[in-house]
Design an enzyme around this catalytic site. Structure first.
Site, PDB file in Angstrom:
ATOM      1  N   LYS A  69      50.087  51.599  13.700  1.00  0.00           N
ATOM      2  CA  LYS A  69      49.847  53.018  13.971  1.00  0.00           C
ATOM      3  C   LYS A  69      50.806  53.471  15.072  1.00  0.00           C
ATOM      4  O   LYS A  69      50.468  53.478  16.254  1.00  0.00           O
ATOM      5  CB  LYS A  69      48.390  53.264  14.382  1.00  0.00           C
ATOM      6  CG  LYS A  69      48.076  54.738  14.658  1.00  0.00           C
ATOM      7  CD  LYS A  69      46.595  54.978  14.917  1.00  0.00           C
ATOM      8  CE  LYS A  69      46.339  56.449  15.235  1.00  0.00           C
ATOM      9  NZ  LYS A  69      44.892  56.756  15.392  1.00  0.00           N
TER      10      LYS A  69
ATOM     11  N   ARG B 116      26.940  65.054  19.962  1.00  0.00           N
ATOM     12  CA  ARG B 116      27.999  64.187  19.435  1.00  0.00           C
ATOM     13  C   ARG B 116      27.618  63.664  18.052  1.00  0.00           C
ATOM     14  O   ARG B 116      28.447  63.602  17.142  1.00  0.00           O
ATOM     15  CB  ARG B 116      28.275  63.032  20.407  1.00  0.00           C
ATOM     16  CG  ARG B 116      28.862  63.478  21.741  1.00  0.00           C
ATOM     17  CD  ARG B 116      29.376  62.305  22.558  1.00  0.00           C
ATOM     18  NE  ARG B 116      28.337  61.393  23.005  1.00  0.00           N
ATOM     19  CZ  ARG B 116      27.665  61.500  24.139  1.00  0.00           C
ATOM     20  NH1 ARG B 116      27.905  62.521  24.959  1.00  0.00           N
ATOM     21  NH2 ARG B 116      26.756  60.596  24.495  1.00  0.00           N
TER      22      ARG B 116
ATOM     23  N   LYS C 253      40.887  49.185  16.061  1.00  0.00           N
ATOM     24  CA  LYS C 253      42.071  49.849  16.614  1.00  0.00           C
ATOM     25  C   LYS C 253      42.172  49.590  18.108  1.00  0.00           C
ATOM     26  O   LYS C 253      41.164  49.578  18.814  1.00  0.00           O
ATOM     27  CB  LYS C 253      42.001  51.352  16.369  1.00  0.00           C
ATOM     28  CG  LYS C 253      43.317  52.078  16.669  1.00  0.00           C
ATOM     29  CD  LYS C 253      43.114  53.534  17.027  1.00  0.00           C
ATOM     30  CE  LYS C 253      42.656  53.700  18.456  1.00  0.00           C
ATOM     31  NZ  LYS C 253      42.730  55.093  18.938  1.00  0.00           N
TER      32      LYS C 253
END
Length: 339
Positions: free
Chosen positions: A219, A46, A136
């Protein structure tokens, strides 16, 4: 809360011709992405994949911010530099996904509510110390013959507003993401109607929580027919319906709208954004906050092999450049065939 700090960060993210890379896939989601190229989802793999993306030369000309997963925020590049500093040194604003995912909504288990408010104030303080300047939170709204219920919309709007208020208290710009999913059989008119309901409730909730609209970003999904719909709308129809819905429900005080791609193909997400920006100036900036639609070509090119890093970075750079053009209405399909 420092209103000027929030406003300045929001405007920095909304720099003309730039948008956001959403590299905030949860451990489960990134495992699926890596499995698609037969790469095991270890922390080292990752890190290697995110290192590939964040060290791509020149991409800062088109990417103004990157949303990180919590693990990634505290990881470092191959040379030992924390990822947040790698981004900041390139003029890219580091951000952080702070929600804990969508879970079944109590007494309405076919619908979802996003969790993660408990302990968020303390987590935001740690994220800010690590370099995050925006955050977010995603709420998930599904469309079926019976859904979404007012209960689902109201609870998700309330959670989004509470999250946004906590972010602003910490001088972190909240990206508010109420996503109406495109997984169903619904047509574009149904999507427009539901998206309007959701946005109306979200901004009512934001007002109720005293959120500074000038210090946040939205968003949303684009207004688009469901994947299973027999009638798919044209690029122009999507652009017109999306702008009509946003003008009706999003206050002009919001500095920017950064669309999610929501499962659209790479090129279609770019074309839709471009068509909206070709319609002239709007009350808010229009840009992108794409995950898979920016990363898919790079992931396919990488295949987990060090010798493929350069070609994968070129693939990512191309998608970033094309979407940067779309954010200014200057994209054309000919750019897809360009080297």
């Amino acid at each position: 809360m420092n209103p000027e700090t929030l406003k300045n960060t929001a405007h920095e993210i909304m720099s003309p011709g730039k948008g956001i890379l959403a590299a905030d896939e949860s451990t489960g989601t990134i495992a699926k992405r890596l499995a698609s190229i037969d790469v095991e989802s270890t922390e080292a793999n990752r890190q290697a994949y995110r290192n590939l993306l964040f060290t791509t030369d020149g991409v800062e000309n088109y990417i103004s911010g990157v949303i990180l997963f919590e693990e990634t925020l505290f990881q470092s590049a191959d040379d030992g530099t924390p990822f947040a500093k790698v981004l900041a040194d390139k003029g890219v604003v580091p951000g952080i996904k702070v929600d804990k995912g969508a879970k079944p909504l109590a007494l309405a288990s076919d619908e979802k509510i996003t969790e993660g408010l408990d302990g968020l104030r303390e987590r935001l303080a740690e994220y800010a110390k690590a370099g995050a300047r925006f955050a977010k939170w995603r709420g998930v709204i599904d469309i079926t013959d019976e859904q979404p219920s007012d209960y689902c919309i109201d609870t998700n709007a309330h959670a989004l507003a509470r999250y946004a208020a906590l972010c602003q208290e910490a001088d972190i710009v909240p990206i508010v993401e109420p996503e109406v999913l495109m997984d169903g059989e619904h047509d574009i008119a149904t999507c427009e109607r539901v998206t309007g309901r959701v946005l109306k409730k979200v901004f009512e909730a934001l007002d109720g929580q005293n959120v500074l609209l000038e210090g946040m970003l939205l968003k949303p999904n684009m207004v688009i027919a469901g994947k299973k719909s027999q009638k798919q709308a044209s690029v122009d129809e999507v652009a017109d319906a999306t702008l009509r819905c946003l003008r009706r429900h999003v206050p002009a005080a919001v500095p920017g709208i950064v669309f999610l791609s929501g499962g659209q193909s790479d090129e279609l997400a770019t074309a839709h954004l471009n068509a909206m920006n070709q319609r002239g100036e709007q009350p808010w900036g229009l840009s992108f906050s794409y995950g898979r639609a920016l990363q898919a070509p790079a992931l396919a090119a990488w295949q987990g092999k060090p010798e493929n890093v350069e070609v994968a970075q070129k693939a990512y750079h191309k998608r970033a450049k094309n979407n940067g053009a779309a954010a200014q209405g200057s994209y054309s399909s000919d750019m897809e065939s360009a080297a």
